[in-house]
Design an enzyme around this catalytic site. Structure first.
Site, PDB file in Angstrom:
ATOM      1  CD  GLU A 177       3.203  -4.718 -10.083  1.00  0.00           C
ATOM      2  OE1 GLU A 177       4.109  -5.466 -10.508  1.00  0.00           O
ATOM      3  OE2 GLU A 177       3.177  -3.500 -10.322  1.00  0.00           O
ATOM      4  CG  ASP A 181      -2.781  -2.777  -8.074  1.00  0.00           C
ATOM      5  OD1 ASP A 181      -2.742  -3.870  -8.694  1.00  0.00           O
ATOM      6  OD2 ASP A 181      -2.258  -2.627  -6.962  1.00  0.00           O
ATOM      7  CD  GLU A 220      -2.161  -9.327  -6.348  1.00  0.00           C
ATOM      8  OE1 GLU A 220      -1.124  -9.123  -5.685  1.00  0.00           O
ATOM      9  OE2 GLU A 220      -2.815  -8.425  -6.891  1.00  0.00           O
ATOM     10  CG  HIS A 273      -8.565   1.721  -6.934  1.00  0.00           C
ATOM     11  ND1 HIS A 273      -9.205   0.774  -7.681  1.00  0.00           N
ATOM     12  CD2 HIS A 273      -7.241   1.590  -7.190  1.00  0.00           C
ATOM     13  CE1 HIS A 273      -8.306   0.081  -8.361  1.00  0.00           C
ATOM     14  NE2 HIS A 273      -7.105   0.564  -8.090  1.00  0.00           N
ATOM     15  CE1 TYR A 310      -5.544  -3.334  -3.481  1.00  0.00           C
ATOM     16  CE2 TYR A 310      -5.433  -1.385  -4.879  1.00  0.00           C
ATOM     17  CZ  TYR A 310      -4.901  -2.593  -4.455  1.00  0.00           C
ATOM     18  OH  TYR A 310      -3.738  -3.061  -5.013  1.00  0.00           O
ATOM     19  NE  ARG A 340      -0.047  -1.900  -2.408  1.00  0.00           N
ATOM     20  CZ  ARG A 340      -0.349  -3.084  -1.883  1.00  0.00           C
ATOM     21  NH1 ARG A 340      -1.487  -3.675  -2.213  1.00  0.00           N
ATOM     22  NH2 ARG A 340       0.469  -3.671  -1.033  1.00  0.00           N
ATOM     23  CG  ASP A 394      -4.516  -6.685  -4.643  1.00  0.00           C
ATOM     24  OD1 ASP A 394      -5.432  -7.398  -4.213  1.00  0.00           O
ATOM     25  OD2 ASP A 394      -3.470  -6.458  -4.002  1.00  0.00           O
TER      26      ASP A 394
END
Length: 541
Positions: free
Chosen positions: A86, A84, A9, A359, A313, A315, A82
């Site tokens: 998204e 997740d 990303e 995570h 990470y 988030r 990433d």
């Protein structure tokens, strides 16, 4: 030479990954999403199971062209946005845009940008998880439906160019409802009484009046009523009356109780707690905190080490820690602090009911790179946040702090006085980390490291002085950015990836404003909230 293509990303991540993967890999970035719903229309078809109509984002045509060109030459394409929902959606969109090269695509994820984590991920690629993609799509479609159907209503009723969001509007509602609670609050007066007592050896200490005739001396509750066996001293005249009676009494120690209080370390950070603690410790907004954390995750130039990802990470809603990380941190504690600071077994922390546990917790990736070692390579803000993450993680696996607590009760006629003092016996995790605490009221005479004379039951005491203190009940506190996130998390509103943007959005739209770190609804925000709650109560519940 065979060529692999790795697609991420963020361009910042590319430098760090290039160190681990070498010349066999070409690394390109999507710079975020490449496709999205159109801005000019709804972009969702309710008649076709709410099918989304995706379009290439303006300005991303060149990015997609570069990806397609590199994909044709590659033997294998690793999609590494990433880890997740998204990121999963971005991977899926990119794969779709690569068209003929799609069959060469695999998905890889890593929770930390370290050589071991990245090489392990490359060894174990997987298919794109369509369930994660659908979860992201569902949220995006809901956001669009709410925004595009409700926003025009605001244009007609409040003002042009306003917008409503599925989650942001609920956050605004919380702020407005708290403001209304404050307006409705009726302040009540109450008094507390402290007595200065003296031993035969002329040693003085202070104790708080806690009971009169076995009724607890208390402050008024929210209703203003006195419930059960409680006394509220509501005026100076009432306080003076009790003081006059107290001066006539003879005092003696009723009991001395010694105990230990255990304070356990806090769990390692998750997204919400990192944002809250960074706000309390340094005044960082959630948006600033996440920006700094993103840079620490993607990689910072660390001298000869080159670009290095310093944290996992950022988030996440899980306090889970990998076995490898646990082994490393326990070894670090043993070597640097000694056996007394290392628990017999690792500390494990409970999983929140709504946690997705995708995570690990936020932790440093390299325990051989403590904050002071890399300080010269970090900005002041990066150093502060990295130190916070480092200390919180290491301390989470240290032993408990132990306090010696002494509680002394003193009786004089119908009056019971109490003083509590505590002394730190063993610092444990506090040697490394002190959590920032919100200020609170302390009405029972408790003192930290307070010095009390040697007292035992039946020791006579002399009343040296009595001091009344006027107090007033306080309205509920306005939300800070940190406490609003805490409330949203408790109510299941938003996700770790969206907390910062939710708060930023209601500020950017001028629905709330920040004054002395507190969120105040603006007139516009209150007008918007009133309309939404009145006409769409179920949507913004």
């Amino acid at each position: 030479m065979s060529k692999n293509l790795l697609i991420v990303e963020s361009p910042a991540k590319s430098r760090t990954l290039a160190r681990f993967l070498g010349k066999d890999f070409e690394i390109l970035s999507t710079i975020g999403h490449v496709v999205d719903l159109p801005k000019s229309k709804l972009g969702v078809d309710p008649k076709k199971k709410f099918a989304p109509d995706y379009h290439v984002i303006k300005g991303k045509e060149k990015v997609i062209a570069e990806l397609r060109k590199a994909a044709k030459k590659a033997d294998k394409i690793y999609l590494a946005p990433d880890p997740d929902r998204e990121g999963e959606a971005i991977a899926w969109h990119v794969a779709n845009e690569l068209k003929d090269s799609r069959k060469k695509c695999v998905r890889v994820t890593f929770n930390e940008i370290t050589k071991s984590a990245v090489t392990e991920a490359i060894k174990h690629p997987r298919e794109i998880d369509i369930n994660l993609v659908n979860a992201q799509q569902a949220r995006r479609v809901l956001d669009r439906l709410v925004g595009y159907i409700v926003s025009p209503f605001l244009w007609k009723t409040v003002a042009r160019n306003l917008s409503a969001g599925r989650v942001q509007s609920v956050a605004l509602r919380l702020v407005c409802e708290r403001e209304e609670e404050i307006r409705q609050f009726v302040q009540q007066e109450y008094w507390q009484i402290a007595a200065k007592l003296e031993t035969k050896k002329h040693e003085k200490f202070e104790a708080q009046l806690v009971k009169i005739d076995d009724q607890t001396v208390s402050k008024p509750d929210e209703s203003g009523e006195t419930v059960g066996k409680k006394i509220v001293i509501r005026s100076q005249a009432e306080a003076d009356g009790y003081i006059a009676e107290m001066r006539k009494q003879s005092y003696a120690v009723t009991s001395v109780k010694d105990s230990e209080r255990i304070r356990k370390p806090s769990p390692p950070f998750i997204t919400s707690t990192l944002q809250q603690e960074a706000a309390k410790a340094y005044g960082f907004s959630p948006k600033v905190t996440m920006g700094i954390a993103q840079a620490l995750y993607e990689g910072v130039e660390v001298g000869k080490e080159g670009a290095t990802g310093l944290i996992t990470y950022m988030r996440t809603d899980s306090t889970r820690i990998s076995k490898e990380a646990l082994d490393h941190v326990r070894d670090h504690i043993h070597k640097n602090y000694g056996e007394s600071y290392l628990p017999d077994k690792p500390n494990f922390y409970g999983r929140a009911k709504e946690a997705q546990d995708a995570h690990e917790a936020i932790r440093p990736t390299h325990l051989d790179l403590p904050p002071d070692k890399v300080r010269k390579h970090l900005t002041p803000q990066q150093f502060k946040l990295y130190s916070l993450i480092w200390n919180r993680f290491v301390s989470s696996q240290m032993t408990n702090a132990i306090f010696d607590v002494r509680t002394v009760d003193i009786t004089g006629g119908k009056f019971l006085l109490r003083v509590t003092a505590q002394h730190l016996k063993f610092d444990g995790f506090l040697r490394l980390y002190h959590e920032e605490k919100e200020p609170d009221e302390n009405g029972n005479g408790e003192g930290i490291d307070a010095q009390l004379p040697a007292l035992k039951a039946k020791d006579p005491l002399t009343l040296a002085d009595v001091t009344p203190t006027q107090s007033f009940t306080r309205p509920p506190a306005r939300y800070s950015e940190a406490s609003l996130i805490k409330r949203m998390e408790a109510d299941g509103i938003g996700r770790p990836s969206t907390y910062a943007s939710i708060v930023s959005t209601i500020k950017d739209r001028k629905y709330v404003e920040l004054q002395e770190r507190k969120l105040f609804p603006t007139d516009l925000g209150e007008a918007v909230n009133k309309m939404l709650v009145t006409y769409f109560p179920n949507i913004f519940n």
